[in-house]
Design an enzyme around this catalytic site. Structure first.
Site, PDB file in Angstrom:
ATOM      1  N   TRP A 127       0.808  -1.218   0.000  1.00  0.00           N
ATOM      2  CA  TRP A 127       0.000   0.000   0.000  1.00  0.00           C
ATOM      3  C   TRP A 127       0.846   1.275   0.000  1.00  0.00           C
ATOM      4  CZ3 TRP A 127      -1.036  -4.219   3.171  1.00  0.00           C
ATOM      5  CH2 TRP A 127      -2.165  -4.967   2.814  1.00  0.00           C
ATOM      6  N   TRP A 177      22.696  15.103   1.617  1.00  0.00           N
ATOM      7  CA  TRP A 177      23.416  15.422   2.849  1.00  0.00           C
ATOM      8  C   TRP A 177      23.309  14.328   3.895  1.00  0.00           C
ATOM      9  CZ3 TRP A 177      27.131  18.445   4.411  1.00  0.00           C
ATOM     10  CH2 TRP A 177      27.304  18.672   5.791  1.00  0.00           C
ATOM     11  N   GLU A 221      27.912  13.957  -1.214  1.00  0.00           N
ATOM     12  CA  GLU A 221      28.230  15.140  -0.409  1.00  0.00           C
ATOM     13  C   GLU A 221      29.126  14.760   0.760  1.00  0.00           C
ATOM     14  OE1 GLU A 221      24.821  17.547   0.515  1.00  0.00           O
ATOM     15  OE2 GLU A 221      23.939  17.242  -1.447  1.00  0.00           O
ATOM     16  N   TYR A 222      30.459  14.918   0.610  1.00  0.00           N
ATOM     17  CA  TYR A 222      31.211  15.330  -0.569  1.00  0.00           C
ATOM     18  C   TYR A 222      32.482  14.506  -0.634  1.00  0.00           C
ATOM     19  CZ  TYR A 222      28.214  19.445  -0.299  1.00  0.00           C
ATOM     20  OH  TYR A 222      27.131  20.272  -0.234  1.00  0.00           O
ATOM     21  N   MET A 256      25.873  24.177  -6.313  1.00  0.00           N
ATOM     22  CA  MET A 256      24.968  24.572  -5.241  1.00  0.00           C
ATOM     23  C   MET A 256      25.429  25.875  -4.590  1.00  0.00           C
ATOM     24  SD  MET A 256      24.087  20.836  -3.564  1.00  0.00           S
ATOM     25  CE  MET A 256      25.782  20.239  -3.464  1.00  0.00           C
TER      26      MET A 256
END
Length: 476
Positions: free
Chosen positions: A87, A114, A155-156, A220
């Protein structure tokens, strides 16, 4: 044919070519929209599901996040959300069904993030066997659900809880090389989200090397200053701002510095995507009377009702807060971004004007487009006016044609008919279904933008939001 006629024909053809080239250039600019799938669990008006995504506002939509096992195999981090079994919500399938509405949009599966950290990826990228597990399993999920490619969010490399340290740099490049080879055989896109400023990006990437293998590189350029800092700072400043006069050039945390670094290091502009935020950072001032940029801070400030995280707030939460409460909106004329103050509360954020200024600056460098983190924190329901106001502003700045949910074109230029005397929201004296938002532009001048209420709602000046006509008290 005479010389004059020939000259006119040449000028005409050149004009057509120039116009066509400009149109193609505008069409080719990318808008990469990240969707944080956990927003489906938010309460009230903050709840954001696949059905809330407007695929017309994006060239690429990124599903975040899947993770990996220690074996390197790609795995769901939330099977109930991702899959239909037991479900479940079947979100992976629903996400790719967006292409039935807009066949031009491209969907990408993001792996990492992250919360996944660096250790597992450091181990996976270090050995041929684990890299093969990662690549094979990624392709299997991508093809099963109909994604167009992968967005890698390690990251990273060489940071955080990395296991192999500096070896991550070459291992990351090798992973991308092997991914590229396998993806080319399957006709898949390969992109990555990467850290931005020189002081951290230089620790993680061989930029000329990774640029060979990636189709798009999503830099980013946000969280450049964070709520855990000891002083206030802008989340995503365009230029050196108030309080940064003595910061060395190599230490600048600004968008212009980020773009300069990545381009100088060999990232092709046609692959470079500038990442911009649709959220703000909140701080708690140490002293309410010292409330400028770089003012002493006691740490993360208020949280929003939907994102419920101290130190950050979505734009959809912020715009309503500004309407219902008394805040002093300030503008850093150097950094080209706004910030807001209320007592000990301090917020760094972006609005349509600051995002437009960043896009216009980036376009001068001929980069490939803009990435947005993340569309679930834009005012996607239009609670404060037009839906997706920030995402639309970016599209308009890139030259992409967009309409509001009501079919009305989004106003991209200041109106000359309404004169602003202060920042804020004001009624349209001529009709009830629209209103004006007075804000400062990139040059610090007050400008008025007309916004439209969704559906049949009217602008309610007293409550500062779109309301039912019998409650809005509009007498125009």
């Amino acid at each position: 044919m005479g010389f004059c006629k020939m000259k006119k024909l040449i000028i005409f053809v050149l004009g057509v070519v120039l116009v066509t080239t400009e149109q193609i250039a505008a069409q080719e600019k990318n808008v990469v929209c990240y969707y944080g799938t956990w927003a489906a669990y938010r309460n009230g008006l903050g709840k954001f599901e696949v059905k809330n995504i407007n695929s017309e506002l994006c060239t690429h939509i990124v599903y975040t996040f899947l993770g990996i096992k220690r074996s390197g195999t790609v795995v769901s981090l939330d099977p109930y959300l991702d899959y239909p079994e037991n479900w479940g919500r079947d979100t992976l399938r629903k996400f790719n069904a967006l292409k039935e509405q807009n066949p031009n949009v491209r969907t990408l599966l993001a792996v990492g993030g992250w919360n996944e950290g660096s250790a597992k990826y450091s181990v996976m990228a270090a050995t041929l066997k684990l890299r093969k597990n990662f690549i094979t399993s990624a392709i299997e999920i991508i093809k099963k659900y109909g994604f167009d490619g992968l967005d890698l969010n390690w990251e990273y490399p060489n940071r955080g809880d990395s296991v192999y340290g500096e070896d991550d740099i070459d291992n990351f490049t090798q992973l991308l090389k092997e991914l590229r080879k396998a993806f080319d055989k399957n006709g898949l896109l390969l992109t990555a989200a990467v850290s931005s400023v020189k002081s951290v990006a230089s620790l993680s990437y061989d930029i000329p090397a990774i640029s060979q293998y990636l189709d798009l590189i999503n830099v980013m350029a946000y969280d450049l200053n964070g709520a855990t800092d000891v002083v206030t700072g802008h989340n995503s400043p365009l230029h050196r701002g108030e309080g940064d006069k003595h910061v060395a050039k190599d230490d600048l945390k600004t968008i212009d510095a980020v773009l300069e670094y990545w381009l100088q290091q060999g990232c092709p502009p046609e692959k470079l995507i500038l990442g911009l935020p649709l959220y703000g950072h909140t701080f708690k001032l140490s002293n309410a009377t010292n409330n400028g940029v770089r003012a002493p801070s006691d740490g993360p400030g208020i949280s929003g009702p939907y994102t419920a995280t101290r130190g950050m707030i979505g734009y959809n939460e912020l715009c309503m807060k500004f309407r219902r409460e008394s805040w002093k909106i300030k503008y850093d004329n150097s950094a080209k971004v706004p910030y807001a103050v209320q007592g000990n509360n301090w917020i760094s954020y972006d609005d349509a004007q600051s995002l437009t200024a960043k896009v216009k600056y980036a376009l001068q460098l001929n980069i490939s487009g803009i990435m947005l983190w993340s569309i679930d924190t834009d005012d996607f329901l239009g609670s404060c006016g037009d839906d997706y106001p920030l995402t639309r502003a970016v599209n308009i700045a890139l030259g992409r044609s967009v309409e509001t949910a009501t079919g009305k074109p989004t106003t991209s230029n200041p109106t000359n008919e309404f004169v602003c005397e202060d920042t804020g929201f004001f009624p349209n004296p001529e009709e009830c279904s629209s209103y004006y938002h007075c804000m400062r532009n990139a040059g610090g001048d007050l400008v008025a933008n007309m916004l439209h209420c969704p559906g049949n709602l009217h602008w309610d000046q007293e409550n500062q939001y779109c309301n039912y006509p019998d409650q809005a008290n509009c007498n125009v």
